[in-house]
Write an enzyme that holds these catalytic residues in place. Structure first.
Site, mmCIF file in Angstrom:
data_model
loop_
_atom_site.group_PDB
_atom_site.id
_atom_site.type_symbol
_atom_site.label_atom_id
_atom_site.label_comp_id
_atom_site.label_asym_id
_atom_site.label_seq_id
_atom_site.Cartn_x
_atom_site.Cartn_y
_atom_site.Cartn_z
ATOM 1 C CB CYS A 157 27.875 19.088 -20.644
ATOM 2 S SG CYS A 157 28.268 17.910 -21.954
ATOM 3 C CD GLN A 359 18.877 3.658 -24.515
ATOM 4 O OE1 GLN A 359 19.425 4.727 -24.284
ATOM 5 N NE2 GLN A 359 17.781 3.275 -23.884
ATOM 6 C CG ASP A 457 13.589 1.025 -20.343
ATOM 7 O OD1 ASP A 457 13.773 2.015 -19.619
ATOM 8 O OD2 ASP A 457 14.215 0.828 -21.404
ATOM 9 C CB CYS A 484 15.624 7.446 -17.557
ATOM 10 S SG CYS A 484 13.915 7.826 -17.971
#
Length: 530
Positions: A157, A359, A457, A484
């Site tokens: 993160c 996903q 995509d 993305c």
């Protein structure tokens, strides 16, 4: 849709203006930037600098390089080891604060937009440099304490020190900035980022490297900038059951004296533990990635896993004997149970195998695909082409509302999964083909297939140039782009705009809370159709 990172967002020349400058949760210029007290001490994560580990020879080389660089670059307002107060005016796409020192750009891990920070200069280049955060003298209203105990060490993160509202605002601004700077697209409607009501414990898959520390088997994550494995008991973005299984597998491995793989020697058995969780059905799969086919005490291992982890319906082994950092090898076999688990996204059922791409955030995937279907504007009469269709997730969503859907994907295994999923849902109005989109779609056109809507995509690198040309030649009424990577999105939209399409609306979706990644769904319509 990926979870990697591309080049720094300050442009090819590291142009210091190329930053996402949202300084608060609302991204409003009128909001006060400094509402908290001063003197906040940064966490270890804030102060880790570049975070890389080097051997002594590399360090000497780097120090010599820095001395040479400093000697060559003259006229800079800062030098290595200077300590100074800077204004943080934005954040780059790596989540590093972008500071200004007399107009010179410094990248500062841990700093947030709108802050004043005391920093130490670590390295300088002609147009930008790097600095270590020493203290926050005026904090952003979006600064929060990261709840994760290992946030300072783990690189999974990047934004836990930023409020979730602030993250959503920054991600929207990141998309806006890319569209304006790279795509030269002004005045595009970019909606507020669609976030999660509960942005924790959202990941349905864990991939944990296994190693040895002080003679004991450990599993967790690679320390920032190294291949040193740090043991981990919990991850706040993983589903709790994933954490539980990984911990139990480690305990069983220690009990049975299972050896861990050593990437330097190539010896040892257990390389990775991979866990998959089906959110809707509750089914779980465990994959043991091993450096060899034979597993000592295999029956005892399987028996203990079944006894201690009743949610597991599939235990698989993947054999990877190559000296590589790629997780999976070519051979997968079932040790116990089924070879797949089943899950749903919306009303569509999917079979998920050990190596299937699926996903990782099923809650937001449904949001993303729902918006894709909305932008496609289907009435039940349309023919739709889904480029980069993967295992058919978007194709099957579209097939519920279209007359016919054609999906194309270059990875054969993905197309095999797509066909299985179509059969699983008894969807007969969808056809999948293996190949490159820019080759297969023109062939379809020659066969008389005309698309009313094309959905793309692509991976982070964006659409192949030939595919964009193919879209322009086919002239569908609508193009729905699922992205993305805001940078390659902006580049591709510019090509399509120049070819006769207009960008109607952009919807950012937060698929990966507390990271710098952002997905977007974009509707484009042919200008003569508007």
């Amino acid at each position: 849709m990926g979870n990697g990172s591309g080049e720094r967002t300050l442009g090819s020349a590291k142009d210091s203006t190329n930053v996402s400058a949202s300084a608060s949760a609302s991204a409003s210029a009128s909001r006060p930037l400094h509402t908290k007290g001063s003197g906040r001490k940064p966490s270890k994560r804030d102060s880790r600098g570049t975070g890389s580990t080097r051997n002594s020879g590399q360090r000497r080389h780097a120090e010599l390089s820095d001395r040479v660089t400093s000697a060559v670059i003259e006229g800079l307002p800062v030098a290595k080891n200077d300590e100074l107060i800077v204004d943080v005016i934005g954040m780059n796409h790596d989540g590093e604060g972008v500071g200004r020192a007399e107009g010179y750009t410094l990248f500062i891990p841990g700093a947030l937009p709108g802050e004043k920070a005391k920093v130490r200069v670590l390295k300088t280049k002609k147009q930008y440099g790097y600095a270590k955060l020493l203290d926050v003298t005026q904090a952003s209203p979006d600064r929060v304490d990261a709840p994760c105990a290992i946030y300072d060490q783990c690189g999974g993160c990047q934004l836990q020190h930023m409020s979730y509202a602030g993250q959503l605002a920054w991600k929207r601004q990141h998309v806006v900035d890319a569209l304006e700077r790279i795509g030269k697209l002004e005045g595009i409607t970019v909606l507020p980022t669609l976030g999660m009501s509960e942005p924790w414990r959202y990941r349905n898959k864990a991939q944990v490297p296994i190693g040895v520390v002080d003679g004991g088997l450990v599993g967790g994550f690679y320390a920032k900038g190294s291949h040193r494995i740090v043991d981990m008991e919990t991850c706040l973005i993983q589903h709790e059951h994933n954490d539980d299984i990984v911990n139990r597998v480690k305990e069983i491995g220690r009990t049975l004296d299972i050896s861990a793989y050593n990437e330097e020697t190539g010896k040892g058995l257990l390389r990775h533990v991979v866990v998959k969780k089906a959110f809707h059905t509750g089914e779980m799969m465990l994959v043991l990635v091993t450096n060899g086919r034979d597993i000592p005490h295999a029956d005892a291992w399987i028996g203990l896993i079944r006894e201690q982890i009743p949610h597991v319906v599939s235990i698989c082994q993947n054999i990877n004997t190559k000296k590589t950092n790629v997780i999976f090898g070519d051979e997968t076999r079932v040790l116990w149970g089924r070879d797949v688990i089943y899950d749903y996204i919306g009303d569509v059922q999917f079979a998920i195998s050990a190596r299937s791409f699926y996903q990782v955030n099923p809650v937001q995937t449904e949001v993303l695909y729902g918006k894709t279907v909305e932008y496609a504007g289907l009435t039940g009469k349309e023919t739709v082409i889904d480029a980069y269709c993967g295992i058919g997730t978007i194709s099957l969503f579209l097939a519920q509302h279209a007359d016919q859907v054609y999906g194309v994907e270059i990875v054969k295994e993905a197309i095999d999964d797509a066909r299985i999923n179509a059969q699983l849902n008894d969807m007969r109005n969808v056809k999948f083909e293996v190949g490159a989109s820019e080759v297969v779609i023109p062939r379809w056109k020659e066969q008389g297939i005309e698309a009313d809507v094309i959905v793309v995509d692509p991976p982070r690198k964006g659409c192949d140039e030939q595919l964009l040309n193919t879209i322009l030649e086919m002239k569908p009424e609508r193009v729905v782009y699922v992205s993305c990577n805001p940078s390659t999105l902006a580049r591709d939209l510019r090509v399509l705009e120049d070819g006769g399409y207009r960008t109607v609306e952009v919807q950012p979706v937060d698929m990966f809370p507390h990271t710098v990644h952002v997905e977007s769904v974009i509707l484009m319509i042919r200008k003569n159709e508007m």
